[in-house]
Write an enzyme that holds these catalytic residues in place. Structure first.
Site, PDB file in Angstrom:
ATOM      1  N   SER A  53       0.827  -1.207   0.000  1.00 34.94           N
ATOM      2  CA  SER A  53       0.000   0.000   0.000  1.00 34.94           C
ATOM      3  C   SER A  53       0.861   1.257   0.000  1.00 34.94           C
ATOM      4  CB  SER A  53      -0.931  -0.004   1.221  1.00 34.94           C
ATOM      5  OG  SER A  53      -1.875  -1.042   1.134  1.00 34.94           O
ATOM      6  N   THR A  84     -11.488  -5.006  12.714  1.00 36.21           N
ATOM      7  CA  THR A  84     -10.783  -5.813  13.709  1.00 36.21           C
ATOM      8  C   THR A  84      -9.376  -5.297  13.993  1.00 36.21           C
ATOM      9  OG1 THR A  84     -10.166  -7.328  11.916  1.00 36.21           O
ATOM     10  CG2 THR A  84     -12.073  -7.928  13.263  1.00 36.21           C
ATOM     11  N   HIS A 108     -17.559   3.089   9.344  1.00 43.70           N
ATOM     12  CA  HIS A 108     -18.491   2.142   9.968  1.00 43.70           C
ATOM     13  C   HIS A 108     -18.437   2.399  11.472  1.00 43.70           C
ATOM     14  CE1 HIS A 108     -20.867  -1.295  10.868  1.00 43.70           C
ATOM     15  NE2 HIS A 108     -19.892  -2.140  11.126  1.00 43.70           N
TER      16      HIS A 108
END
Length: 332
Positions: A53, A84, A108
């Site tokens: 990334s 998580t 979220h």
């Protein structure tokens, strides 16, 4: 009806002269980072040093930093790594470096709503949750369009958090389509319910049960696969395009009659009772506790159930049949 905010009603002013750090550069992280940058916002991508990334973000012209360094330079921090992983990253690499008036963002509400992350009171905390996958968020932005999103404010220390959340939504292109205001509680509980009862758990259980019923009755597994799994996309695409009534206009009268007379026998009041039970498990925090514990002990139940389903006949049959469908570009 919920209030919908559109592009003309929202300003980027709340993010002017601020630095936004995107933690993570996966599906959503990449889309958010690129869209915000192209909207004129100063963006830092915070990821593990020298990983894939990190390299990709650099190749795409992003400013890239270690998480702990980026936190100290930023005004807004957006968590776009898996739920998580967030609590550990927050505790070890974010919390020690936080300062008053910064804003924490989430896509979220799970970790905030279920207290896996408890932010100090001197921060703003908001959510912007696009209702589509990261690649679509990026592609539509480039086309001058956008994916709808939900937004929420959990903690408003500066009294400007709502403006920051809306500006962020505008920056990623969501206000081009429209954004709805919600709460962390509502987003989290409805998202989990939808996944468990309808979109993932409900649909996959229904497909397998139908497939098993036909195979146990002596029908060929390949034919059962076509009728219970493969054709699902045709129906879902129609529902997605125009709703249930639209779908029914596109199918035969025979299919339509079977739908409206037999469907309620499958999903009946007993099914809804179980749905309400699952919703209660979500609302009470029982599911969250179960999932958190499952992760803490190495995911034994999770892994065993996944393996069981991966070995199901429907997977073996599907692998063979998908090789006959080159347009699907079968993947392992």
């Amino acid at each position: 009806m919920a209030k919908v905010y559109h592009d003309t009603e929202v300003s980027l002013e709340a993010l002017k002269d601020k630095i936004v750090t995107i933690i993570g550069y996966g599906s959503q992280g990449r889309a958010h980072a690129l869209n915000l940058r192209d909207s004129g916002i100063k963006v830092i991508v915070a990821v593990r040093p020298n990983g894939e990334s990190w390299k990709r973000a650099l190749e795409e012209g992003m400013t890239v930093e270690k998480i702990e360094d980026a936190v100290q330079k930023s005004d807004v921090l957006m968590f776009l790594i898996p739920d998580t992983e967030q609590p550990t990253i927050y505790k070890e690499k974010v919390l020690p470096y936080l300062r008053p008036n910064q804003a924490l963002g989430f896509a979220h509400g799970f970790n905030i709503h279920f207290s896996q992350i408890v932010p100090p009171p001197f921060l703003d905390v908001f959510m912007v949750a696009p209702k589509g996958p990261g690649p679509l968020v990026r592609d539509l932005y480039v086309e001058g369009k956008g994916v709808p999103a939900l937004f929420a404010v959990y903690q408003d220390y500066t009294q400007k958090c709502r403006d920051i959340a809306l500006a962020y939504a505008k920056g990623i292109g969501a206000t081009r389509a429209g954004v709805l205001e919600t709460t962390f509680k509502e987003e989290t509980e409805t998202d989990l319910f939808g996944e468990q009862v309808v979109l993932c758990g409900g649909v996959t259980a229904l497909i397998k049960a139908g497939f098993e019923t036909l195979v146990e009755a002596g029908y060929q597994p390949e034919v059962a696969y076509y009728e219970c799994l493969h054709e699902m996309k045709l129906i879902v695409d129609l529902i997605n395009q125009g709703g249930i009534s639209f779908m029914r206009k596109a199918i035969s009268d025979t299919a339509k009659y079977g739908d409206i007379t037999r469907g309620p026998r499958i999903v009946n009041e007993e099914t809804k009772k179980e749905m309400r039970k699952i919703l209660n498990e979500i609302q009470s925090g029982q599911f969250a506790k179960e999932w958190i514990l499952e992760n803490q002990v190495g995911r034994p139940v999770f892994n065993a159930l996944l393996k069981k389903d991966e070995d199901h006949l429907i997977e073996k049959v599907g692998k063979v049949l998908r090789e006959m469908m080159p347009w699907l570009k079968p993947k392992k």
